[in-house]
Motif scaffolding. Structure first.
Motif, PDB file in Angstrom:
ATOM      1  N   ARG A  24      85.991  51.449  34.917  1.00  0.00           N
ATOM      2  CA  ARG A  24      86.479  50.546  33.743  1.00  0.00           C
ATOM      3  C   ARG A  24      86.406  49.278  33.901  1.00  0.00           C
ATOM      4  N   ARG A  25      85.793  48.603  34.902  1.00  0.00           N
ATOM      5  CA  ARG A  25      85.400  47.294  35.076  1.00  0.00           C
ATOM      6  C   ARG A  25      83.972  46.689  35.088  1.00  0.00           C
ATOM      7  N   ASP A  26      83.198  47.841  34.770  1.00  0.00           N
ATOM      8  CA  ASP A  26      81.599  47.779  34.887  1.00  0.00           C
ATOM      9  C   ASP A  26      81.099  46.960  36.158  1.00  0.00           C
ATOM     10  N   GLN A  27      81.732  47.330  37.265  1.00  0.00           N
ATOM     11  CA  GLN A  27      81.126  46.691  38.375  1.00  0.00           C
ATOM     12  C   GLN A  27      80.870  47.762  39.744  1.00  0.00           C
TER      13      GLN A  27
ATOM     14  N   ARG B  31      77.750  43.165  38.786  1.00  0.00           N
ATOM     15  CA  ARG B  31      77.930  43.535  37.193  1.00  0.00           C
ATOM     16  C   ARG B  31      77.256  44.466  36.860  1.00  0.00           C
ATOM     17  N   GLN B  32      77.222  45.844  36.288  1.00  0.00           N
ATOM     18  CA  GLN B  32      76.691  47.045  35.666  1.00  0.00           C
ATOM     19  C   GLN B  32      76.820  46.972  34.223  1.00  0.00           C
TER      20      GLN B  32
ATOM     21  N   ASP C 196      77.250  49.561  32.078  1.00  0.00           N
ATOM     22  CA  ASP C 196      78.238  50.170  31.386  1.00  0.00           C
ATOM     23  C   ASP C 196      78.987  51.529  31.991  1.00  0.00           C
ATOM     24  N   LYS C 197      80.132  51.503  32.641  1.00  0.00           N
ATOM     25  CA  LYS C 197      80.580  52.617  33.286  1.00  0.00           C
ATOM     26  C   LYS C 197      80.045  53.055  34.425  1.00  0.00           C
TER      27      LYS C 197
ATOM     28  N   LEU D 114      75.413  55.288  35.829  1.00  0.00           N
ATOM     29  CA  LEU D 114      76.007  54.345  34.838  1.00  0.00           C
ATOM     30  C   LEU D 114      76.093  55.253  33.504  1.00  0.00           C
TER      31      LEU D 114
ATOM     32  N   GLY E 236      77.717  54.715  30.531  1.00  0.00           N
ATOM     33  CA  GLY E 236      77.726  54.407  29.513  1.00  0.00           C
ATOM     34  C   GLY E 236      76.350  54.138  28.777  1.00  0.00           C
ATOM     35  N   SER E 237      75.428  53.666  30.008  1.00  0.00           N
ATOM     36  CA  SER E 237      74.087  53.189  29.440  1.00  0.00           C
ATOM     37  C   SER E 237      72.987  54.209  29.573  1.00  0.00           C
TER      38      SER E 237
END
Length: 367
Positions: free
Chosen positions: A110-113, A129-130, A132-133, A150, A152-153
């Motif tokens: 949820r925090r993209d990390q 930091r990444q 997405d997801k 990842l 989301g991406s």
């Protein structure tokens, strides 16, 4: 002397205690503890909000559960389920210890990390930091690299644990989820397709490894060292895959959305069924299976053996040990190149597992 001998004989003659299965119910903020002999839930452990994944500490003394919604790690005694302690931590969705036991790597969906912690102290060493997801984590056997999907991406990120930086990010396909290190390559499930793909971390080449069905999700090495088990949540299947050739041997049709898998010391497979709130027990050798009612939306699962000579580390001692946490490298088999062009059709020897009911036998083949 005779008294000592009698005590030893009595110890070994005593019936073994039932294994315990721990099931993380992400939908109702609890952990189910299941007696694997009676196949009944014996207690529920409350958590703050939303548990998803769990892992064993390098010393085998604690079962660590990530409460991603509650921003907390819960340390349990794997022998009894007693809560040992709780630690505040940022959004622990998926978590894994490096093979050398030095690091705990946490993917925060949820925090993209992605966070790297010192395993012993839980001191935060680095935060990445990444895009997405960040979803699931695997390691190289030498503990140099952590690989994170990842969702989301549609990518996999390679994190250099020594330099503490992201070395590269590679496109692999839509919604990558489960990832393992397997004989020099990474096997990744694509929830947005029906494929598991193989990613070569040296060349970053991506090829289809095998197909299991829509919503290809996670993959787990079996205890025989010759078999992988891969899940499809949308098609609702578990595929039995040859570890050398990546050929799909059998497809188990399982209503309920199978997700995570664990194995007991006898080789039986335990799978959480996300959509029906059950834990399925399947003996791949005999076809016997049963389902146990647990909490809502069960996700992570772990089976703790409670018999002489075994402890929580048993899950990492066999040849096919979970390579997400304790990768056990093996030399590439002679026919590994066949992977490049091999995409078996689905279904392959499909087997239906009927929902509900007590132990019964699988029916195969089924069409």
């Amino acid at each position: 002397m005779w008294r000592a001998l009698l005590l030893v004989l009595a110890f070994w003659a005593a019936p073994a205690r039932a294994d315990l299965a721990y099931v993380l119910n992400s939908g109702d903020a609890t952990i189910s503890v299941v007696d694997t002999q009676t196949r009944a839930e014996i207690r529920r452990i409350p958590v703050l909000r939303e548990v998803h994944h769990l892992v064993v500490t390098p010393d085998g003394r604690s079962l660590v559960v990530g409460d991603s919604g509650g921003n907390e790690l819960i340390f349990l005694d794997p022998e009894s389920g007693a809560v040992q302690r709780r630690e505040r931590i940022s959004n622990p969705y998926h978590l894994e210890y490096s093979p050398d036991g030095r690091y705990l790597v946490v993917a925060s969906l949820r925090r993209d990390q992605v966070d790297i912690y010192e395993a012993a102290s839980l001191n935060l060493l680095q935060r990445f930091r990444q895009p997405d997801k960040p979803s699931h984590v695997a390691f190289s056997p030498d503990s140099r690299w952590a690989f994170v999907t990842l969702q989301g991406s549609g990518q996999v990120a390679a994190v250099d644990l020594e330099a503490r930086q992201t070395a590269w990010v590679q496109d692999v396909g839509p919604e990558p989820a489960g990832i393992i290190w397997h004989r020099g390559r990474l096997i990744v499930g694509l929830m947005g397709r029906e494929d598991f793909v193989a990613l070569d971390p040296s060349t970053r080449e991506v090829r289809i490894a095998f197909r299991v069905g829509r919503g290809a999700h996670t993959i787990f090495p079996g205890p025989d060292g010759r078999t992988l088990y891969a899940t499809s949540r949308v098609e609702s299947r578990i595929a039995e895959v040859d570890a050398e050739t990546l050929e799909v041997r059998r497809i188990f049709e399982i209503a309920g959305g199978p997700d995570c898998i664990a194995f007991d010391s006898e080789g039986r497979l335990y799978a959480t069924l996300r959509w029906t709130g059950r834990l399925m027990v399947l003996d791949p050798a005999t076809g016997e299976h049963a389902q146990i009612r647990v909490g809502r939306s069960p996700h992570g699962v772990f089976v703790m053996p409670r018999r002489p000579g075994l402890d929580a580390a048993f899950a990492f001692q066999f040849p096919g040990a979970r390579s997400g946490t304790r990768p056990m490298e093996a030399p590439p088999p002679p026919g590994l190149a066949a992977l490049d062009g091999y995409v078996p059709a689905v279904p392959v020897t499909p087997v239906r597992v009927e929902a509900g009911s007590p132990t019964s036998r699988l029916r195969a083949p089924w069409r």
